[in-house]
Design a protein around this motif. Structure first.
Motif, short mmCIF file in Angstrom:
data_model
loop_
_atom_site.label_atom_id
_atom_site.label_comp_id
_atom_site.label_asym_id
_atom_site.label_seq_id
_atom_site.Cartn_x
_atom_site.Cartn_y
_atom_site.Cartn_z
N PHE A 1 46.50 93.62 76.44
CA PHE A 1 47.31 92.65 77.18
C PHE A 1 47.83 93.27 78.48
N VAL A 2 48.21 94.54 78.40
CA VAL A 2 48.74 95.24 79.57
C VAL A 2 47.61 95.62 80.52
N ARG A 3 46.51 96.12 79.96
CA ARG A 3 45.36 96.46 80.81
C ARG A 3 44.87 95.22 81.55
N GLY A 4 44.87 94.08 80.85
CA GLY A 4 44.45 92.83 81.49
C GLY A 4 45.33 92.46 82.66
N ALA A 5 46.65 92.67 82.53
CA ALA A 5 47.57 92.38 83.63
C ALA A 5 47.28 93.27 84.83
N ALA A 6 46.95 94.52 84.58
CA ALA A 6 46.63 95.44 85.67
C ALA A 6 45.34 95.00 86.37
N VAL A 7 44.36 94.59 85.58
CA VAL A 7 43.10 94.09 86.16
C VAL A 7 43.38 92.85 87.01
N GLU A 8 44.19 91.95 86.49
CA GLU A 8 44.54 90.73 87.21
C GLU A 8 45.28 91.06 88.52
#
Length: 498
Positions: free
Chosen positions: A273-280
Motif C-alpha cells: 500500500f505504501v510502495r503503491g503511494a510512492a509509485v503514484e
C-alpha cells in the motif's frame, strides 16, 4: 397547475435510477440522485412555505424517508424555513435526542448548531450531545458544530483537546483534531500538539488526519519535510505512512531529493500500500522527468506485489498514453500477468485510453468470457458495456454472462450493465425474471451483491406494470432464501400495493 407541479416535485423526492447501482462504486450516479432529491425538497420548502401542510410533510420526510439525502434535506429546510416557528427548535431537539436513526440525530444536531448558534443554551446543549449520545457520528457532529461556531469562546480549544484525547471512538477524536487543526492553526502550540496526536494516538485514523493537517498548514516550516519522512518510515500503520508519502510528493516535488526518496520508498517499504503511494507520487509529480517513464515500466513488471504493478500500469496509461510502448505494455499485462489485479487494471486502462484500437475490444471480449478470475471478467463486462454497447456482440456477451457465468459477482454485473445500457427492452424481462427466481447465489457475507436482488430491483424499476411483476414480488417476499431479498421484496410490495 400548482398542485400538479407540487405532485411532480414530491415524486422527485422518490426518484431513483432505472437500474440497480452500488452507491459505493457509482459515485456519479449517487451524486445525481442526491442533487435531484435534495433540490426537489428545497423547491417544495421554498415555494410552498406558506402552505399549511408543508411543515408536516417535511417532518415526515425528515423522519420516515428511506433515502438519507432526503431526510437530511428535509431537516435542513425545516430549520431554515421555519426557524421562527416556536416549535421548530423543540422538534429538532427531539429528533437530535430521541430518533432511532443516528443519521437523523446527527443531521438535527448540525442544523441546530448552524441555525440556532446565537441561542443562549445551544453551546451547553451541543456539549451534552457531544458526550452523551451513544453513536460517534452524532457526537462528532456536535464536536464539529462547537468547533466551527464557538471557536472564539475562551474555553472551546481546551474542550476540543479533551474530546480529541478522551472520546473512546476514533471518529470523534479525528473530527476534534481536524477542527482544532483548521481553526487554531495560528496558535503557537498547535503544531506541537498536532505532532503529539500524530505519534501518540493509538488509532491510525487520528494519526492520519494529524499528519495531513501538519503537512497542509506547516509545509513551509524547515522541519516539516524531515518530520514527514520520519512518519513515512516509522509509523507502524501503512495508511499513515502512505499519507505522509503523498504529502511529501505533493508539497516537496521541487526538492531535488524527493524523487530519489520516493523511489527508495517504492522499493523498500514492506507494505504494498505504501510502495503503491510512492509509485503514484512519482507518476503524477515527476511525469516530465525523462527517467520516470522508464522506472514505471520496470516497476510494472518487477515489483513482487500485484497492487504495486497495477498502480504502475495505471500511471503509465494515465500519464504516458502517447508513448508507443504504453499500449503494448497494457496489452501484455492484460493477457500475461499472473495476478488478477494487474490484469484488471490493464483491461480497464486499455478500455478507457485506447478504445479506438481494434485489439482492445477483442481483449475485452476474451477476458469477459475466458479469464479465470471473476474480478477481471466483471471489469471486462463493465468496460464492454460502457465503451462498446453498439457492438452486436456486446449484448449477447452480457446475456450469456448474466445467465451462465459461474460467479455471482459477474452475473450481477452483467445484469446491471444490461439494465443500464439496454433499458426498457422487453426481450430482457425473462433474463431478469429468471435471475430473480433461479440464480444460485448463497450469502456468505453481509455486503455481497445478490444477483436475485439486483434483478428484482431492475424489474420493479423498468417493468412495474408487467403482469408478472407483482406475483414475482409476492413470491420473493415469502420464498427467497436470502433474508435481505425477502425484506426488500416485502418493502417494495407494500409500496406498490399501498
Amino acid at each position: 397547475m400548482a398542485n400538479k407541479l407540487l405532485d411532480k416535485l414530491k415524486a422527485l423526492t422518490k426518484y431513483d435510477l432505472w437500474y440497480y447501482y452500488d452507491p459505493q462504486q457509482y459515485e456519479e450516479e449517487t451524486k445525481l440522485l442526491k442533487e435531484i432529491c435534495t433540490q426537489a425538497i428545497t423547491e417544495i420548502a421554498t415555494v410552498w412555505q406558506e402552505s399549511p401542510d408543508i411543515k408536516t410533510w417535511l417532518k415526515e420526510r425528515a423522519t420516515q424517508h428511506d433515502n438519507e439525502y432526503v431526510r437530511g434535506a428535509a431537516v435542513k429546510e425545516l430549520a431554515q424555513k421555519f426557524k421562527d416557528d416556536p416549535d421548530t427548535k423543540t422538534w429538532l431537539k427531539e429528533c437530535a435526542t430521541q430518533h432511532e436513526n443516528s443519521n437523523v440525530r446527527g443531521t438535527a444536531v448540525q442544523v441546530l448548531g448552524w441555525n440556532f448558534k446565537d441561542d443562549s443554551d445551544i453551546k451547553t446543549w451541543l456539549k451534552e450531545r457531544a458526550t452523551q449520545d451513544e453513536k460517534p457520528n452524532v457526537r462528532g457532529a456536535a464536536v464539529e458544530e462547537l468547533g466551527w461556531h464557538f471557536k472564539d469562546d475562551p474555553d472551546i480549544k481546551t474542550w476540543l483537546k479533551e474530546r480529541a484525547t478522551q472520546d473512546y471512538h476514533e471518529d470523534v477524536r479525528r473530527l476534534a483534531v481536524q477542527v482544532l487543526g483548521w481553526n487554531f492553526k495560528d496558535d503557537s502550540d498547535i503544531k506541537t500538539w498536532l505532532k503529539e496526536r500524530a505519534t501518540q494516538d493509538y488509532h491510525e485514523d487520528v494519526r492520519y488526519i494529524a499528519v495531513r493537517l501538519l503537512a497542509h498548514h506547516f509545509k513551509d516550516d524547515l522541519d516539516t519535510k524531515t518530520w514527514l519522512k520520519e512518519r513515512a518510515t516509522e509509523d507502524e500503520n501503512s495508511n499513515v505512512r502512505r499519507v505522509a508519502i503523498q504529502e511529501l510528493a505533493k508539497n516537496f516535488k521541487n526538492d531535488h531529493d524527493t524523487k530519489i526518496w520516493l523511489k527508495e520508498r517504492a522499493t523498500q517499504d514492506d507494505h504494498w500500500f505504501v510502495r503503491g503511494a510512492a509509485v503514484e507520487g512519482l507518476g503524477w509529480n515527476f511525469k516530465d522527468d525523462p527517467d520516470t517513464k522508464t522506472w514505471l515500466k520496470e516497476c510494472a513488471t518487477q515489483d513482487y506485489h500485484e497492487d504495486v504493478r497495477g498502480v504502475a500500469v495505471q500511471q503509465l496509461a494515465q500519464n504516458f498514453k502517447d508513448d508507443p510502448d504504453t499500449k503494448s505494455i497494457l496489452k501484455e499485462h492484460a493477457t500475461q500477468d499472473d495476478h488478477w489485479f494487474v490484469r484488471r487494471a490493464a483491461v480497464q486502462q486499455l478500455a478507457q485510453n485506447f478504445k479506438d484500437d481494434p485489439d482492445t475490444k477483442s481483449i475485452l471480449k476474451e477476458h469477459a468470457t475466458q479469464d479465470d478470475n471473476y474480478y477481471v471478467r466483471s471489469a471486462a463486462v463493465q468496460e464492454l458495456a460502457q465503451n462498446f454497447k453498439d457492438d452486436p456482440d456486446t449484448k449477447s456477451i452480457l446475456k450469456e454472462r448474466a445467465t451462465q457465468d459461474d460467479n455471482y459477482y459477474v452475473r450481477g454485473a452483467a445484469v446491471q450493465e444490461l439494465a443500464k445500457h439496454f433499458k426498457y427492452q422487453p426481450e430482457l424481462f425473462d433474463i431478469y425474471y429468471n435471475c430473480a427466481v433461479d440464480d444460485s447465489f448463497e450469502r456468505k457475507k453481509k455486503d455481497e451483491p445478490n444477483p436475485r436482488r439486483i434483478a428484482l430491483e431492475i424489474i420493479i424499476k423498468q417493468f412495474p406494470q408487467h403482469s408478472q411483476t407483482l406475483p414475482l414480488l409476492r413470491d420473493r417476499a415469502k420464498n427467497d432464501p436470502d433474508e435481505q431479498v425477502r425484506e426488500f421484496a416485502q418493502k417494495k410490495l407494500k409500496q406498490l400495493e399501498g
